[in-house]
Design a protein around this motif. Structure first.
Motif, PDB file in Angstrom:
ATOM      1  N   ALA A  39    -103.591 -49.079  52.897  1.00 53.50           N
ATOM      2  CA  ALA A  39    -102.367 -48.317  52.656  1.00 53.50           C
ATOM      3  C   ALA A  39    -102.815 -47.066  51.911  1.00 53.50           C
ATOM      4  N   VAL A  40    -102.407 -45.902  52.395  1.00 53.63           N
ATOM      5  CA  VAL A  40    -102.808 -44.645  51.768  1.00 53.63           C
ATOM      6  C   VAL A  40    -101.677 -44.191  50.849  1.00 53.63           C
ATOM      7  N   ASP A  41    -102.007 -43.963  49.576  1.00 55.35           N
ATOM      8  CA  ASP A  41    -100.976 -43.570  48.612  1.00 55.35           C
ATOM      9  C   ASP A  41    -100.759 -42.056  48.608  1.00 55.35           C
ATOM     10  N   CYS A  42     -99.869 -41.596  47.741  1.00 61.26           N
ATOM     11  CA  CYS A  42     -99.515 -40.169  47.654  1.00 61.26           C
ATOM     12  C   CYS A  42    -100.710 -39.269  47.357  1.00 61.26           C
ATOM     13  N   PHE A  43    -101.731 -39.805  46.739  1.00 65.07           N
ATOM     14  CA  PHE A  43    -102.891 -39.031  46.330  1.00 65.07           C
ATOM     15  C   PHE A  43    -104.046 -39.177  47.311  1.00 65.07           C
ATOM     16  N   SER A  44    -103.736 -39.669  48.533  1.00 66.79           N
ATOM     17  CA  SER A  44    -104.724 -39.887  49.598  1.00 66.79           C
ATOM     18  C   SER A  44    -105.793 -40.887  49.192  1.00 66.79           C
ATOM     19  N   LYS A  45    -105.431 -41.835  48.358  1.00 64.94           N
ATOM     20  CA  LYS A  45    -106.357 -42.884  47.954  1.00 64.94           C
ATOM     21  C   LYS A  45    -106.073 -44.130  48.794  1.00 64.94           C
ATOM     22  N   PRO A  46    -107.091 -44.635  49.518  1.00 62.46           N
ATOM     23  CA  PRO A  46    -106.875 -45.854  50.304  1.00 62.46           C
ATOM     24  C   PRO A  46    -106.814 -47.074  49.387  1.00 62.46           C
ATOM     25  N   GLN A  47    -105.843 -47.943  49.627  1.00 61.07           N
ATOM     26  CA  GLN A  47    -105.679 -49.130  48.796  1.00 61.07           C
ATOM     27  C   GLN A  47    -105.554 -50.376  49.664  1.00 61.07           C
ATOM     28  N   ILE A  48    -106.047 -51.469  49.143  1.00 65.86           N
ATOM     29  CA  ILE A  48    -105.877 -52.776  49.772  1.00 65.86           C
ATOM     30  C   ILE A  48    -105.125 -53.633  48.768  1.00 65.86           C
ATOM     31  N   PRO A  50    -102.221 -53.187  47.071  1.00 66.28           N
ATOM     32  CA  PRO A  50    -101.889 -52.503  45.809  1.00 66.28           C
ATOM     33  C   PRO A  50    -100.848 -53.280  45.011  1.00 66.28           C
ATOM     34  N   GLY A  51    -100.919 -53.179  43.700  1.00 62.31           N
ATOM     35  CA  GLY A  51     -99.945 -53.817  42.812  1.00 62.31           C
ATOM     36  C   GLY A  51     -98.678 -53.002  42.680  1.00 62.31           C
ATOM     37  N   ASN A  61     -89.350 -40.722  41.806  1.00 59.89           N
ATOM     38  CA  ASN A  61     -88.110 -41.437  41.519  1.00 59.89           C
ATOM     39  C   ASN A  61     -87.907 -42.726  42.323  1.00 59.89           C
ATOM     40  N   ASN A  62     -88.915 -43.138  43.074  1.00 60.65           N
ATOM     41  CA  ASN A  62     -88.837 -44.402  43.807  1.00 60.65           C
ATOM     42  C   ASN A  62     -90.241 -44.970  43.928  1.00 60.65           C
ATOM     43  N   ARG A  63     -90.411 -46.196  43.423  1.00 54.24           N
ATOM     44  CA  ARG A  63     -91.734 -46.805  43.368  1.00 54.24           C
ATOM     45  C   ARG A  63     -91.615 -48.310  43.576  1.00 54.24           C
ATOM     46  N   LEU A  64     -92.566 -48.871  44.320  1.00 54.19           N
ATOM     47  CA  LEU A  64     -92.641 -50.328  44.452  1.00 54.19           C
ATOM     48  C   LEU A  64     -93.534 -50.849  43.330  1.00 54.19           C
ATOM     49  N   THR A  65     -93.084 -51.883  42.642  1.00 52.68           N
ATOM     50  CA  THR A  65     -93.858 -52.450  41.533  1.00 52.68           C
ATOM     51  C   THR A  65     -93.969 -53.957  41.699  1.00 52.68           C
ATOM     52  N   ALA A  66     -94.840 -54.556  40.902  1.00 49.84           N
ATOM     53  CA  ALA A  66     -95.038 -56.011  40.875  1.00 49.84           C
ATOM     54  C   ALA A  66     -95.285 -56.587  42.266  1.00 49.84           C
ATOM     55  N   LEU A  67     -96.042 -55.847  43.079  1.00 50.38           N
ATOM     56  CA  LEU A  67     -96.292 -56.303  44.453  1.00 50.38           C
ATOM     57  C   LEU A  67     -97.254 -57.492  44.477  1.00 50.38           C
ATOM     58  N   GLN A  68     -96.891 -58.487  45.257  1.00 51.56           N
ATOM     59  CA  GLN A  68     -97.726 -59.673  45.487  1.00 51.56           C
ATOM     60  C   GLN A  68     -97.814 -59.832  47.001  1.00 51.56           C
ATOM     61  N   TRP A  69     -99.019 -59.863  47.535  1.00 56.01           N
ATOM     62  CA  TRP A  69     -99.221 -59.890  48.985  1.00 56.01           C
ATOM     63  C   TRP A  69     -99.520 -61.298  49.462  1.00 56.01           C
ATOM     64  N   SER A  70     -98.735 -61.788  50.418  1.00 57.24           N
ATOM     65  CA  SER A  70     -98.986 -63.108  50.997  1.00 57.24           C
ATOM     66  C   SER A  70     -99.871 -63.007  52.232  1.00 57.24           C
ATOM     67  N   HIS A  71     -99.949 -61.808  52.824  1.00 59.50           N
ATOM     68  CA  HIS A  71    -100.772 -61.598  54.023  1.00 59.50           C
ATOM     69  C   HIS A  71    -101.234 -60.144  54.060  1.00 59.50           C
ATOM     70  N   TRP A  72    -102.513 -59.929  54.372  1.00 56.00           N
ATOM     71  CA  TRP A  72    -103.048 -58.589  54.581  1.00 56.00           C
ATOM     72  C   TRP A  72    -104.014 -58.687  55.745  1.00 56.00           C
ATOM     73  N   GLY A  73    -103.575 -58.242  56.918  1.00 53.05           N
ATOM     74  CA  GLY A  73    -104.396 -58.393  58.119  1.00 53.05           C
ATOM     75  C   GLY A  73    -104.672 -57.074  58.813  1.00 53.05           C
ATOM     76  N   ARG A  74    -105.195 -57.156  60.037  1.00 51.88           N
ATOM     77  CA  ARG A  74    -105.570 -55.975  60.813  1.00 51.88           C
ATOM     78  C   ARG A  74    -104.360 -55.269  61.422  1.00 51.88           C
ATOM     79  N   THR A  75    -103.251 -56.008  61.655  1.00 57.81           N
ATOM     80  CA  THR A  75    -102.088 -55.385  62.302  1.00 57.81           C
ATOM     81  C   THR A  75    -100.876 -55.274  61.379  1.00 57.81           C
TER      82      THR A  75
END
Length: 147
Positions: A39-48, A50-51, A61-75
């Motif tokens: 996932a590429v953030d606003c600062f062009s930093k690639p993340q896997i 992200p929290g 003025n809009n942000r996702l927080t406390a992210l917990q990932w149950s799946h991270w795959g190729r698609t």
């Protein structure tokens, strides 16, 4: 004696060559594993996984927080967290942030133009699992991600 050593050496080489023919390509050193989709953030930093993830790059003025990932795959990637949204009342600098529980889905991976060796997710879908921001009519919102 020399003939016997020579025959043994030839047999060992033949056995090694035959065994190498049955090694799967995935086990070979020449086939590196594909990098995970990011996932590429606003600062062009690639993340896997992200929290947190900023949705409103311009004003924050809009942000996702406390992210917990149950799946991270190729698609796709699936997780849950909170959508922190500024009510901007009476104006954004004086506004208050309110959080809303969401399910997050990332999908539609494409090659990242800034780094062709990586793929990045290009779509983010939020599903509000309880209350949602008052300005939204639907429980589900889809964003095209930058890259």
């Amino acid at each position: 004696m020399q003939k016997q050593k020579f025959k043994s050496a030839v047999l060992l080489c033949a056995a090694a060559a035959l065994a190498g023919a049955f090694v799967p390509a995935s086990a070979s050193a020449e086939s590196p594993a594909k990098a995970p989709v990011v996932a590429v953030d606003c600062f062009s930093k690639p993340q896997i996984r992200p929290g947190d993830f900023l949705l409103a790059c311009g004003d924050g003025n809009n942000r996702l927080t406390a992210l917990q990932w149950s799946h991270w795959g190729r698609t796709s990637a699936v997780g849950s967290g909170l959508d922190a949204v500024n009510d901007c009342l009476p104006y954004c600098a004086a506004g208050k942030f309110h959080t809303f529980p969401v399910t997050v889905r990332l999908d539609r991976p494409e090659t990242w133009q800034k780094n062709p060796g990586l793929e990045h997710f290009t779509r983010l879908r939020l599903t509000y699992t309880d209350n949602r921001p008052p300005q939204l009519q639907q429980r589900e919102v889809t964003y095209k991600l930058w890259g």
